[in-house]
Design an enzyme around this catalytic site. Structure first.
Site, PDB file in Angstrom:
ATOM      1  N   ILE A 175       1.738   8.643   6.372  1.00  0.00           N
ATOM      2  CA  ILE A 175       0.397   8.147   6.682  1.00  0.00           C
ATOM      3  C   ILE A 175      -0.042   7.288   5.504  1.00  0.00           C
ATOM      4  CG2 ILE A 175      -1.975   8.761   7.270  1.00  0.00           C
ATOM      5  CD1 ILE A 175      -0.034   9.721   9.361  1.00  0.00           C
ATOM      6  N   LEU A 191       2.155   4.391  -2.172  1.00  0.00           N
ATOM      7  CA  LEU A 191       2.487   4.588  -3.573  1.00  0.00           C
ATOM      8  C   LEU A 191       3.997   4.544  -3.755  1.00  0.00           C
ATOM      9  CD1 LEU A 191      -0.090   7.359  -4.509  1.00  0.00           C
ATOM     10  CD2 LEU A 191      -0.322   4.874  -4.603  1.00  0.00           C
ATOM     11  N   GLY A 195       7.925   7.977   0.709  1.00  0.00           N
ATOM     12  CA  GLY A 195       9.151   7.690   1.444  1.00  0.00           C
ATOM     13  C   GLY A 195       9.245   6.267   1.951  1.00  0.00           C
ATOM     14  N   ASP A 287     -13.113   6.292  -1.077  1.00  0.00           N
ATOM     15  CA  ASP A 287     -11.948   7.154  -0.880  1.00  0.00           C
ATOM     16  C   ASP A 287     -12.330   8.625  -0.895  1.00  0.00           C
ATOM     17  OD1 ASP A 287      -9.299   7.826  -0.509  1.00  0.00           O
ATOM     18  OD2 ASP A 287      -8.584   6.430  -2.007  1.00  0.00           O
TER      19      ASP A 287
END
Length: 491
Positions: A175, A191, A195, A287
């Site tokens: 996500i 980041l 993955g 955020d």
């Protein structure tokens, strides 16, 4: 609760009184955030905005706004049942050799069930009922939320990003939020250790100059979404895990323009590429910390094709100062994390991520202490064992007489069992969330461990205090006479 797809889940939530249809026109710009935020803080239902201002596509919000709905999304009826799910994951993460024929026979159904949940690939699916290509691709037609007044623009907040690195059979699901910057362009904020980003890095190394295929599912079923944020063992695909949650195989369909496989029941699928060197400034956005983050450069996702179901639903959320959906997910996930941690550290009694700690930045652990220095070993274990806690800044370790989920208990232990110099561990230059502007360098900062356990010989030379406790017999006698005392106390 078992369900087929997001629509079936919505229908069942409505029957349970866990979903409210909003027929009044509501603007995806700011208004939906305010309504969802008030609803979440009140423990209210999921919301289906049927008339978003300026758009013809309904918006689903606050889907995981309570711990119970997270559990329902994972195919369980209560949060307590998630502990069993954690035990299954702990077993699959490190399966023990059978102790004998009987033990092997008893474990066989578990392995058989896991093997039976390999995803099913179909030749077509509802997510490809409508296909938009070329100039028909226009992301501005989707009711993408602008969540906060100073946000840089609309933000896709629940995208299930599907990638595959070179020479890999298994796909990665993640996500990663995406800023809308053009009719067919989004910024892929991931980041470097995630993955999807690792797949992209490997692709660039092995296929320099070539575009990297990416697909994004919007409105996947809850089991698949939650599977992407759960510590699934590397030997188990997120799609297979979603099948275990849902109780039925995850049905996939191959994308039209690449070889990636996406959930067949997703509401929307975006197909496209990341082109080498195509980067853009992302942010600022409000955020989960409760602050606006810094502007940073990330790859641009060029969308070449949109496929979707007939009459699709757009699934969205917002992030802000806790509680928000990530914080609620963190609390529910506690029940999954505990058995996984206990598998490696049997001395752990409980583990808690306080929602006020922005989902993962603070953890409280209670344990059965067995030797001097034991609490420090557990701290190191929390930081290193699961990658989900790589960014946890503060770890507080208490004895098992403390309730990890009760701040009154935790603060009592900290103020009576800690010496700040002796019992605080500071580690510098460790990985930290890029969104953490308090760190001196982006992505690199320090961690603090606090040993709030009773101190043993070797840890102190002083006589240690004994906790006060009333005689149980006296408590029983007072219980029996209480009603006759005429003392009114608040419930």
């Amino acid at each position: 609760m078992k369900y087929r797809d997001l629509r079936d889940f919505i229908s069942q939530l409505e029957q349970l009184g866990e979903l409210k249809r909003i027929t009044v026109p509501v603007d995806p710009k700011l208004e939906m955030t305010e309504i969802c935020d008030r609803t979440l803080r009140a423990g209210g239902p999921a919301l289906l905005f049927e008339n978003p201002v300026g758009f013809g596509t309904p918006v689903l919000g606050n889907l995981f706004g309570t711990e119970r709905r997270v559990a329902l999304g994972m195919g369980r009826d209560s949060v307590a049942e998630l502990r069993e799910l954690g035990e299954l994951l702990a077993f699959l993460k490190e399966p023990e050799p059978p102790k004998g024929f009987r033990d092997a026979w008893e474990k066989l159904p578990v392995f058989r069930k896991v093997l039976s949940m390999s995803p099913k690939v179909s030749s077509s699916g509802p997510c490809q009922e409508k296909v938009l290509e070329g100039d028909e691709v226009d992301l501005y037609k989707l009711p993408i939320q602008t969540c906060w007044p100073d946000d840089a623009g609309p933000l896709v907040t629940w995208p299930l990003v599907i990638t595959r690195g070179p020479n890999k059979e298994r796909q990665n699901l993640g996500i990663y939020r995406q800023q809308l910057i053009g009719r067919n362009k989004l910024i892929m904020r991931w980041l470097s250790h995630r993955g999807g980003a690792l797949d992209f890095q490997e692709w660039q190394q092995q296929h320099p100059g070539e575009p990297f295929p990416v697909s994004v599912a919007l409105g996947a079923d809850p089991a698949t979404i939650l599977g992407a944020v759960t510590p699934v063992p590397d030997t188990l695909s997120e799609y297979a895990f979603a099948g275990l949650l849902r109780g039925s195989k995850t049905e996939l369909v191959k994308c039209i323009g690449n070889d990636l496989q996406v959930p067949a029941s997703a509401e929307f699928v975006l197909e496209g590429f990341l082109y080498p060197g195509d980067m853009a400034d992302e942010g600022p956005f409000g955020d989960h910390t409760g602050y606006y983050n810094e502007v940073e450069r990330f790859p641009v996702f060029t969308v070449e094709r949109i496929t979707h179901r007939r009459n699709p639903i757009y699934h969205s959320t917002y992030t802000g100062r806790p509680p928000d959906e990530p914080a609620v997910l963190g609390v529910a996930m506690n029940e999954i994390f505990v058995p996984i941690l206990k598998k490696q550290f049997p001395e752990i009694v409980d583990f808690y991520l306080p929602p006020e700690g922005c989902s993962y930045r603070m953890a409280v652990v209670t344990m059965k202490k067995q030797y001097p220095g034991h609490a420090k070993r557990v701290m190191m274990g929390v930081w290193s064992f699961l990658r989900q806690f790589m960014y946890t800044k503060f770890v507080i370790v208490c004895d098992d007489d403390v309730n990890a989920r009760d701040w009154k208990d935790v603060i009592w232990a900290m103020t009576t069992r800690m010496d700040p110099a002796r019992d605080t561990v500071m580690i510098e230059n460790t990985p930290i969330d890029y969104l953490d502007f308090a760190s001196p360098v982006a992505g690199l900062g320090s961690k603090m461990g606090m040993d709030a356990t009773n101190k043993w010989a070797g840890e102190t030379t002083r006589e240690w205090g004994r906790a006060i406790a009333m005689d149980p017999a006296v408590k029983t006698r007072v219980d029996e006479m209480w009603s006759s005392l005429g003392i009114d106390t608040p419930e």
